[in-house]
Each structure stands twice: as C-alpha cells, then as structure tokens.
Design a protein around this motif. Structure first.
Motif, PDB file in Angstrom:
ATOM      1  N   VAL A 101      73.578 -23.942  22.809  1.00 14.31           N
ATOM      2  CA  VAL A 101      74.627 -24.682  22.102  1.00 14.31           C
ATOM      3  C   VAL A 101      75.619 -23.697  21.490  1.00 14.31           C
ATOM      4  O   VAL A 101      75.229 -22.630  21.011  1.00 14.31           O
ATOM      5  CB  VAL A 101      73.994 -25.577  21.003  1.00 14.31           C
ATOM      6  N   ASP A 105      78.907 -26.133  17.624  1.00 15.86           N
ATOM      7  CA  ASP A 105      78.008 -27.284  17.598  1.00 15.86           C
ATOM      8  C   ASP A 105      76.698 -26.968  16.882  1.00 15.86           C
ATOM      9  O   ASP A 105      76.059 -27.873  16.337  1.00 15.86           O
ATOM     10  CB  ASP A 105      77.759 -27.786  19.017  1.00 15.86           C
ATOM     11  N   ASN A 106      76.282 -25.699  16.844  1.00 14.14           N
ATOM     12  CA  ASN A 106      75.126 -25.341  16.017  1.00 14.14           C
ATOM     13  C   ASN A 106      75.407 -25.662  14.560  1.00 14.14           C
ATOM     14  O   ASN A 106      74.530 -26.149  13.839  1.00 14.14           O
ATOM     15  CB  ASN A 106      74.791 -23.857  16.181  1.00 14.14           C
ATOM     16  N   ARG A 141      77.804 -18.938  22.615  1.00 18.71           N
ATOM     17  CA  ARG A 141      76.414 -19.317  22.395  1.00 18.71           C
ATOM     18  C   ARG A 141      75.686 -18.161  21.705  1.00 18.71           C
ATOM     19  O   ARG A 141      76.168 -17.020  21.738  1.00 18.71           O
ATOM     20  CB  ARG A 141      75.754 -19.677  23.725  1.00 18.71           C
TER      21      ARG A 141
END
Length: 253
Positions: A101, A105-106, A141
């Motif tokens: 992710v 979005d984390n 990421r």
C-alpha cells in the motif's frame, strides 16, 4: 479561570500481572498540554507498562488513570476506543505499514475508524505526510522508502487525526543514527506546533534531548528532571517554527 486540564494524570497507579509480578507500584505522573518528555528506564523497568496505562491499552490493578480529564475506569471498551481515536496517536519501534500500500493510503487507512469519508481521509493523510517532509513520496510503497522514511510515514499516520497526545515507543530503535535524527527532528517540529509528546525509551541520549525526563526503575518513578540540552534544542526548534519559548524546569522525585 481554570487552565486546561492535564493531558495525562496517573495517581497511585499499580499493575500486577499473574504470578504477582508487580510491573508498576504506586506511580504518580502528570503531563501538561504541550510538554515533550521522555519516560526512560532499562528493560523491565515498567516504562512499557506505563505506556499501556497512558495509552488506555490496559487497565490498572489499582489507582486512577485520567486522559484529557476522563477517568478511564468509568469507560466501556467502546468509549475507550473512541477516546483513543480522539486523543491519542501511537508510534512504535516496528513501523506496522502495509507492504503493498502507498504511503498515502497507509496513513489514510489509520483514519478508517473516525467515520471520515475516503476523500477526506486521503486529503488529511497527504497533509500529514507534508508535515513530516514526505509530500514528495505519497505514492511510494514501504519497500521503496528508507527506514527513516517508513518511520516518518508511521508518525504521519499517528498525527493525521490531530491527537493532542503522541506516544512514541522506542521510535528510533530500528533506525541508524542519521535516520533516527530525522525522526527526532520531525517529533521536535510536531511538538513546536503544539502536540504533547511522550517518548518511551531506554536511550539516555534521546532522553537528554527532551526538556523533561521521567526515570523509571522497578515499577516506580525514581527521578524527574529537566535537561539543559533538551531545553536548548527545544528552544531552537520553537524559535525556527516561530513558537513562543517556555521555561523549562527540573524536579527530583
């Protein structure tokens, strides 16, 4: 007019685990809004248990824990979860990032339980990543980030909801010295902007960086003191951020 209530109040707090293991013994601690303190002690001293009490992750065997004025003993599990969501941010030694992710979005996923819509969550996540100097790494990421950058993503996730209190448990423990310095600089800037920060650590250099140190041994607070180095460094961070500089002090327990 009364001032704001303490962020944290522990009064006579004890914690006894099965086998009559006394992790905390009658701990008294007050943390006022805007403080930057280190809770420091060797392994097994009780500092992590104190983190669990302050973070409402565990309940005491005796005594009183108040967070932002709320007596946690009178709250249901659901109410405790709501209190944590509003008042507390957590940063741990392990980054706990979802590997597949993006950084954006984390951080946004950390707001899932706030009831905020997806678009607003991502906007707040982007703003939090900007705060920690990662506005240019939103789509990366974890595998594409350095250890220090991953920990800064974890810090961004912790502060995305603007909690008044940030609890950092050995936040530089998995980092080299350069990356650790980056993370401490970010914490210093967050503190200068008004976040109350408690760092749990066994590292005496990190403790010395904080204006207030609370030393724990055998489940008791054995000393409280100010740090000239921490006060000077904190003053420099505040000056650069344009934040008024308060006076530090020292206490012995």
């Amino acid at each position: 007019m009364n001032g704001p209530c303490p962020v944290v109040e522990l009064r006579g707090v004890s914690k006894v685990y099965p086998g009559r293991v006394h992790a905390l013994r009658g701990v008294d601690l007050t943390v006022e809004p805007g403080e930057l303190l280190a809770i420091v002690g060797p392994s097994g001293s009780g500092k992590s248990t104190m983190l669990h009490m302050i973070g409402t992750l565990d309940r005491p065997s005796g005594g009183t824990v108040r967070i932002a004025g709320y007596d946690v003993a009178g709250l249901s599990d659901r109410e405790l979860s709501a209190l944590r969501a509003r008042q507390l941010g957590f940063v741990f030694q392990q980054f706990h990032l979802a590997p597949g992710v993006s950084a954006l979005d984390n951080v946004a996923d950390g707001l899932l339980y706030t009831g905020t819509g997806r678009r607003a969550r991502r906007e707040r996540a982007a703003a939090a990543l900007e705060r920690v100097g990662l506005g240019h790494r939103l789509t990366h990421r974890p595998s594409q980030l350095s250890g220090g950058e991953q920990q800064r993503v974890a810090v961004a996730r912790a502060v995305a909801g603007d909690p008044p209190l940030l609890l950092a448990d050995e936040p530089t423990g998995n980092l080299d010295s350069a990356s650790g310095t980056e993370v401490l600089a970010v914490l210093g800037e967050l503190h200068a902007a008004g976040t109350t920060i408690a760092i749990i650590t066994h590292d005496t250099e990190i403790a010395a960086w904080c204006p207030r140190q609370v030393r724990v041994r055998d489940g008791r607070i054995v000393a409280e003191m100010g740090s000239e180095m921490g006060a000077e460094m904190g003053a420099e961070v505040r000056a650069e951020a344009g934040v008024p500089i308060g006076e530090g002090g020292g206490r012995e327990a």
